[in-house]
Enzyme design. Structure first.
Site, mmCIF file in Angstrom:
data_model
loop_
_atom_site.group_PDB
_atom_site.id
_atom_site.type_symbol
_atom_site.label_atom_id
_atom_site.label_comp_id
_atom_site.label_asym_id
_atom_site.label_seq_id
_atom_site.Cartn_x
_atom_site.Cartn_y
_atom_site.Cartn_z
ATOM 1 N N ASP A 141 0.949 -1.105 0.107
ATOM 2 C CA ASP A 141 0.155 -0.069 0.163
ATOM 3 C C ASP A 141 0.935 1.107 0.132
ATOM 4 O O ASP A 141 2.159 1.211 -0.644
ATOM 5 C CB ASP A 141 -0.876 0.102 1.088
ATOM 6 C CG ASP A 141 -2.142 0.648 0.945
ATOM 7 O OD1 ASP A 141 -2.206 2.062 0.948
ATOM 8 O OD2 ASP A 141 -2.974 -0.027 0.860
ATOM 9 N N VAL A 160 -8.481 -3.846 1.000
ATOM 10 C CA VAL A 160 -7.432 -4.948 1.362
ATOM 11 C C VAL A 160 -6.321 -5.044 0.287
ATOM 12 O O VAL A 160 -5.460 -5.607 0.765
ATOM 13 C CB VAL A 160 -8.364 -6.169 1.463
ATOM 14 C CG1 VAL A 160 -9.272 -5.974 2.689
ATOM 15 C CG2 VAL A 160 -8.970 -6.825 0.213
ATOM 16 N N LYS A 161 -6.363 -4.468 -0.749
ATOM 17 C CA LYS A 161 -5.656 -4.577 -1.694
ATOM 18 C C LYS A 161 -4.899 -5.967 -1.980
ATOM 19 O O LYS A 161 -3.734 -5.939 -2.184
ATOM 20 C CB LYS A 161 -4.223 -3.447 -1.665
ATOM 21 C CG LYS A 161 -4.906 -1.954 -1.612
ATOM 22 C CD LYS A 161 -3.828 -0.796 -1.798
ATOM 23 C CE LYS A 161 -4.355 0.543 -1.818
ATOM 24 N NZ LYS A 161 -5.059 0.942 -1.057
ATOM 25 N N ARG A 162 -5.785 -6.830 -1.798
ATOM 26 C CA ARG A 162 -5.273 -8.217 -2.058
ATOM 27 C C ARG A 162 -4.835 -8.511 -3.620
ATOM 28 O O ARG A 162 -5.652 -7.987 -4.425
ATOM 29 C CB ARG A 162 -6.123 -9.191 -1.714
ATOM 30 C CG ARG A 162 -6.302 -9.033 -0.116
ATOM 31 C CD ARG A 162 -5.103 -9.159 0.873
ATOM 32 N NE ARG A 162 -5.433 -9.334 2.151
ATOM 33 C CZ ARG A 162 -5.417 -8.621 3.201
ATOM 34 N NH1 ARG A 162 -4.631 -7.224 2.872
ATOM 35 N NH2 ARG A 162 -5.614 -8.773 4.450
#
Lengths: 306, 306
Positions: free
Chosen positions: A108, B104-106
């Site tokens: 991130d 969550v930027k998974r």
């Protein structure tokens, strides 16, 4: 921690890492059935089952291997009880002297990357007390957000003597859609590789390797060869061996001449060995012994290339 | 779920989302002190404090806003107790009728991406029972691994009527290192945008928007303009307004002419409003009222562009 990893690899003579990725279908039915009997058809039962399953494999294999790589997605799918099993697995593996690579692929920006780094590699300060969340030794990091996303992890690595593996070229078929695109005449993954070299330049350990490593899939040996040169100090974490089609012979370019510089992951091939014809004679109850034999066979296969 | 989001935006006349990113420094000291008094200087205390802090903000703002976006890193840094607070926050926001976007930027490959998708948007089957892990409405997804990484999320979205926002152009200064690199004469983020359009083509709701949206930072309005055209059916989640330097005027290109098509995030600017000079008169005890006023002001600011 990179020095610890190198030392563990030398000690075991096994440049391999066992991927603890407990898909529920891999868990022997006697373990899952018992957990459901105890706790019903719940996430808690699933968490208990995958923890017991993992523990069996760790107990059977820990003396043969330098490291494990739990894939957090496989735990996160079971919500909080799954993540409890993840935490127990991390703690137990560290007790057994294994280096733990959390395959979390986080990434991130700024303070958010710092929060991930603190949660997985470092700690947070509550009042005057430092508390640790998951406390793995290494994590995998996604580079798509650039230096802002990666640098906070490197900072925490410095403070805590931990390490990261940055995704450079992944093992999956569609990895080329973006990673292989030509940028100034060269594929994007080479540019990412050059950044990995730069990000890791001032965290090189006494082993000569950096706390900033790279993920390069076993399925692309030609690219591995080029990347090995672009990132001479990066340890390469290599997924895709076995189940995904990567062969031992194709792994040569990832290693340096001293047999160091790369660590090869196998997940299904080890933890689910008992379901393969080759190891079927062990039977479900002895799934962990089947995993041990699969580790021995993998070690032999990989070492045959040197 | 994209239709629900559009409906909530129309109802509140507020194309804004509140980022519930509870940095421990944001939590009013009387809340944190009490939690430490109850549970010591522990992760449990931190988890309890951020949950109470969040609840105050949600109670004060839920009728004004269509959605919230908890940033999971801010919870994950506190380990399991932090993730318990995350789960409570998700559940409570849904009870209040808010659409929950898990930031969550998974992103991983194949069965691993499926596991993330199941953990955050869908459910897993234990025995014969379907169990839900975190059960957000949307999540953010990292595209670096290509279609193999994104498609499993889209599949779960289809089954469960959920949605995703794919990172296309992030708001941070170094986002250009890879995202802006020229590929066949165009920046990489445009190529990713074209994929977003493709991935979302067969999950378009009755609102005319797709379950596959995109993240495009407020800090790059010129790029937003181009991307709006490349992905006509994608809702754009816009971070970087306020604290990161994005202005209301710069947001115009992200919206369609009907005032839809984009939703603007503010985190610190809302949840930590009581620490700004502008809202200081509320005082720490009334931090949630300060947040409410900040939401009203933001709504007015954003709506001034139409």
């Amino acid at each position: 921690m990179i020095d610890q990893l190198v030392s563990n690899i030398k000690k075991t003579n096994a440049p391999i890492v066992v991927g603890l990725d407990p898909n529920i279908d891999y868990v022997p039915s006697y373990i899952l059935d018992q957990a459901i009997k105890n706790q019903g058809e719940t996430l808690e039962a699933a968490g208990a089952a995958i923890w017991e399953y993992n523990k069996g494999i760790i107990d059977a294999c820990y003396d043969l291997i330098p490291a494990v790589k739990p894939q957090v997605a496989m735990y996160e799918q079971f919500g909080l009880p799954g993540l409890e099993a993840f935490k127990k697995t991390v703690d137990y593996c560290k007790e057994k002297g294994l280096v733990v690579i959390g395959d979390v692929k986080r990434g991130d920006i700024g303070s958010t990357s710092t929060a991930y780094a603190k949660g997985h590699l470092g700690g947070v300060t509550i009042g005057n007390t430092k508390c640790y969340g998951f406390n793995e030794d290494f994590v995998t990091v996604n580079p798509y957000l650039g230096t802002d996303g990666v640098k906070p992890f490197v900072d925490v690595c410095k403070e805590e003597n931990k390490g990261i593996f940055v995704l450079v070229k992944t093992s999956n078929p569609s990895s080329g859609e973006f990673q292989d695109q030509k940028v100034e005449g060269k594929p994007l993954y080479e540019m990412v590789g050059a950044y990995v070299d730069k990000w890791g330049a001032d965290v090189v350990g006494t082993s000569g390797y950096s706390a900033v490593g790279a993920v390069v899939g076993a399925t692309y040996p030609e690219m591995g060869k080029v990347l090995r040169k672009i990132m001479p100090k990066a340890y390469i974490l290599v997924p895709g061996y076995g189940a995904q089609g990567g062969t031992a012979d194709g792994l040569k370019p990832y290693f340096n001449e001293d047999g160091l510089g790369a660590i090869v992951n196998s997940s299904r091939g080890i933890i689910c060995a008992y379901k393969q014809d080759k190891y079927a004679s062990f039977g479900e109850k002895n799934y962990a012994d089947a995993s041990r034999q699969a580790v021995i066979d993998m070690r032999e296969d990989i070492n045959s290339i040197f």
